[in-house]
Design an enzyme around this catalytic site. Structure first.
Site, PDB file in Angstrom:
ATOM      1  N   SER A  16     -70.937 -41.943 -25.403  1.00  0.00           N
ATOM      2  CA  SER A  16     -70.985 -43.279 -24.801  1.00  0.00           C
ATOM      3  C   SER A  16     -71.412 -44.378 -25.769  1.00  0.00           C
ATOM      4  CB  SER A  16     -71.886 -43.271 -23.559  1.00  0.00           C
ATOM      5  OG  SER A  16     -71.269 -42.481 -22.574  1.00  0.00           O
ATOM      6  N   LYS A  65     -77.813 -38.432 -12.064  1.00  0.00           N
ATOM      7  CA  LYS A  65     -76.970 -39.325 -11.260  1.00  0.00           C
ATOM      8  C   LYS A  65     -77.437 -39.443  -9.806  1.00  0.00           C
ATOM      9  CE  LYS A  65     -72.749 -38.695 -13.957  1.00  0.00           C
ATOM     10  NZ  LYS A  65     -71.318 -38.417 -13.926  1.00  0.00           N
ATOM     11  N   ASN A  86     -73.324 -43.588 -11.794  1.00  0.00           N
ATOM     12  CA  ASN A  86     -73.279 -43.432 -13.256  1.00  0.00           C
ATOM     13  C   ASN A  86     -73.469 -44.778 -13.951  1.00  0.00           C
ATOM     14  OD1 ASN A  86     -70.832 -44.706 -12.860  1.00  0.00           O
ATOM     15  ND2 ASN A  86     -69.740 -43.450 -14.349  1.00  0.00           N
ATOM     16  N   ASP A 102     -66.900 -42.993 -12.019  1.00  0.00           N
ATOM     17  CA  ASP A 102     -66.266 -41.730 -12.421  1.00  0.00           C
ATOM     18  C   ASP A 102     -64.901 -41.541 -11.755  1.00  0.00           C
ATOM     19  OD1 ASP A 102     -68.230 -40.805 -14.165  1.00  0.00           O
ATOM     20  OD2 ASP A 102     -69.387 -39.884 -12.543  1.00  0.00           O
ATOM     21  N   ALA A 128     -66.888 -28.079  -5.555  1.00  0.00           N
ATOM     22  CA  ALA A 128     -67.325 -28.972  -4.472  1.00  0.00           C
ATOM     23  C   ALA A 128     -68.742 -29.475  -4.744  1.00  0.00           C
ATOM     24  CB  ALA A 128     -67.258 -28.234  -3.136  1.00  0.00           C
ATOM     25  N   GLY A 130     -71.340 -32.104  -7.364  1.00  0.00           N
ATOM     26  CA  GLY A 130     -71.468 -33.548  -7.588  1.00  0.00           C
ATOM     27  C   GLY A 130     -70.234 -34.147  -8.245  1.00  0.00           C
ATOM     28  N   ALA A 131     -69.632 -33.415  -9.171  1.00  0.00           N
ATOM     29  CA  ALA A 131     -68.460 -33.943  -9.872  1.00  0.00           C
ATOM     30  C   ALA A 131     -67.301 -34.167  -8.897  1.00  0.00           C
ATOM     31  CB  ALA A 131     -68.046 -32.984 -10.988  1.00  0.00           C
ATOM     32  N   ARG A 156     -70.113 -25.822   0.920  1.00  0.00           N
ATOM     33  CA  ARG A 156     -70.182 -27.109   0.194  1.00  0.00           C
ATOM     34  C   ARG A 156     -68.840 -27.843   0.296  1.00  0.00           C
ATOM     35  NH1 ARG A 156     -72.657 -26.668  -5.732  1.00  0.00           N
ATOM     36  NH2 ARG A 156     -73.454 -28.764  -5.348  1.00  0.00           N
TER      37      ARG A 156
HETATM   38  P1  ATR Z   1     -71.517 -30.850 -10.942  1.00  0.00           P
HETATM   39  O1  ATR Z   1     -72.331 -32.107 -10.856  1.00  0.00           O
HETATM   40  O2  ATR Z   1     -71.007 -30.520 -12.305  1.00  0.00           O
HETATM   41  O3  ATR Z   1     -70.451 -30.800  -9.912  1.00  0.00           O
HETATM   42  P2  ATR Z   1     -72.918 -28.938  -9.345  1.00  0.00           P
HETATM   43  O4  ATR Z   1     -73.158 -29.913  -8.240  1.00  0.00           O
HETATM   44  O5  ATR Z   1     -73.987 -27.977  -9.736  1.00  0.00           O
HETATM   45  O6  ATR Z   1     -72.562 -29.685 -10.678  1.00  0.00           O
HETATM   46  O7  ATR Z   1     -71.575 -28.129  -8.983  1.00  0.00           O
HETATM   47  C1  ATR Z   1     -71.012 -27.192  -9.826  1.00  0.00           C
HETATM   48  C2  ATR Z   1     -69.680 -26.766  -9.243  1.00  0.00           C
HETATM   49  O8  ATR Z   1     -69.045 -25.818 -10.113  1.00  0.00           O
HETATM   50  C3  ATR Z   1     -69.783 -26.083  -7.891  1.00  0.00           C
HETATM   51  O9  ATR Z   1     -68.601 -26.339  -7.162  1.00  0.00           O
HETATM   52  C4  ATR Z   1     -69.869 -24.614  -8.306  1.00  0.00           C
HETATM   53  O10 ATR Z   1     -69.503 -23.722  -7.277  1.00  0.00           O
HETATM   54  P3  ATR Z   1     -70.609 -23.288  -6.156  1.00  0.00           P
HETATM   55  O11 ATR Z   1     -70.879 -24.502  -5.331  1.00  0.00           O
HETATM   56  O12 ATR Z   1     -69.943 -22.226  -5.387  1.00  0.00           O
HETATM   57  O13 ATR Z   1     -71.800 -22.841  -6.956  1.00  0.00           O
HETATM   58  C5  ATR Z   1     -68.843 -24.604  -9.394  1.00  0.00           C
HETATM   59  N1  ATR Z   1     -68.959 -23.493 -10.366  1.00  0.00           N
HETATM   60  C6  ATR Z   1     -69.841 -23.348 -11.367  1.00  0.00           C
HETATM   61  N2  ATR Z   1     -69.589 -22.261 -12.105  1.00  0.00           N
HETATM   62  C7  ATR Z   1     -68.500 -21.666 -11.543  1.00  0.00           C
HETATM   63  C8  ATR Z   1     -67.720 -20.493 -11.828  1.00  0.00           C
HETATM   64  N3  ATR Z   1     -68.030 -19.685 -12.857  1.00  0.00           N
HETATM   65  N4  ATR Z   1     -66.670 -20.230 -11.046  1.00  0.00           N
HETATM   66  C9  ATR Z   1     -66.348 -21.031  -9.998  1.00  0.00           C
HETATM   67  N5  ATR Z   1     -67.032 -22.150  -9.674  1.00  0.00           N
HETATM   68  C10 ATR Z   1     -68.091 -22.465 -10.433  1.00  0.00           C
END
Ligand code: ATR
Length: 278
Positions: A16, A65, A86, A102, A128, A130-131, A156
């Site tokens: 950034s 965030k 953000n 974003d 599902a 935060g992203a 979620r």
């Molecule tokens: P972010 O802000 O990056 O979205 P987060 O809120 O922790 O961080 O969410 C991570 C996402 O990646 C979730 O959808 C998570 O799935 P779960 O809700 O079932 O945990 C997903 N995720 C992380 N690692 C994964 C993997 N190896 N395979 C599939 N989904 C994954």
């Protein structure tokens, strides 16, 4: 000189500062933009210190965030939907306004930079967290026919559908699916919104969901080589695949516009970042 920064933890590798310096140079704006690492347990005090030391605004990245969202005095509708910010704007009246660029960054990258059609298309969103929540509103605003959300923890995904299923605002069909039920082809676009790539993993998706016309988009980026998810797409013959570098630059451009009232040209900057030695 007006001061801005990105706050996060870790923050060392953030692009950034470079992106905003390039924007400032290109638009002839005098500003300073740095990267600041805040401590997770001192977030509120440290943020307050930044307000008091004269910063005009901040970008916010992982893991702050949601925390930053919670302490905003004002929120844009898209920040309200995202439940995360953000971009912070320290207003002249002393209040903190929060926005989330974003989602608009991602859809601008898709539509303007990559010419991906979203209207009436069928989209599969992987993840599902935060992203995913952060981009769903702007994605729905592009009027896709359908967005299917797959997540390991199905609840979620169901919560996201419940939140975003608003027939008066969006016409798109919104549904959830467990990974094990993902079989059919027919998605025009698959978006990886999971954090699986951080461990060089991909979500458990079968090859059969990839049709010859499917475009893959990873919200994460790698400057030098395809991301793990892009690699998966390349090996299985996706029509095209993209990483999230353009999204990063576009979300920054929208934040810059909010702060400075002028919109930088992004395409040359995306190219420049991709080509630079790291
Ligand atoms: P972010 O802000 O990056 O979205 P987060 O809120 O922790 O961080 O969410 C991570 C996402 O990646 C979730 O959808 C998570 O799935 P779960 O809700 O079932 O945990 C997903 N995720 C992380 N690692 C994964 C993997 N190896 N395979 C599939 N989904 C994954």
């Amino acid at each position: 000189m007006d001061k801005y920064a990105v706050i996060g933890n870790p923050i060392k590798h953030s692009l950034s500062p470079q992106i905003h310096s390039l924007f400032a140079e290109q638009t002839g704006q005098a500003l300073e933009y740095t990267a600041i690492r805040l401590d997770e347990d001192l977030f509120e005090q440290q943020l307050q210190q930044l307000v008091e030391s004269g910063y005009r605004g901040l970008n916010v990245t992982v893991p702050f965030k949601e925390k930053a969202w919670a302490l905003c005095d004002r929120l844009s509708p898209r920040a309200r939907d995202a439940e995360a910010v953000n971009t912070l704007i320290f207003q002249a009246d002393g209040l903190i306004a929060g926005d989330n660029t974003d989602g608009i960054g991602m859809t601008r990258d898709m539509v303007n930079n990559h010419r991906i059609l979203l209207k009436h298309r069928r989209i599969l969103m992987l993840g599902a967290g935060g992203a995913a929540r952060g981009v769903l509103g702007p994605l729905l605003a592009q009027q896709p026919r359908q967005i299917t959300i797959a997540n390991r923890t199905l609840q979620r995904a169901e919560e996201l559908v419940e939140q975003f299923q608003q027939p008066d605002r969006y016409d798109s069909e919104l549904e959830t699916i467990p990974y094990e039920d993902l079989k059919q082809q027919g998605f025009d676009l698959i978006i990886n919104a999971t954090s699986a790539g951080l461990n060089n993993e991909i979500p458990p998706i079968p090859d059969s969901i990839l049709g010859v016309n499917t475009v893959c988009y990873d919200m994460m980026y790698n400057l030098k080589q395809p991301t793990t998810f892009e690699q998966w797409a390349i090996e299985r013959g996706a029509l095209r695949q993209f990483d999230g570098l353009g999204m990063l630059v576009e979300q920054a451009a929208e934040a810059f516009y909010i702060w400075r009232g002028t919109r930088p040209q992004t395409s040359e900057i995306i190219k420049q970042l991709r080509q630079q030695e790291t």
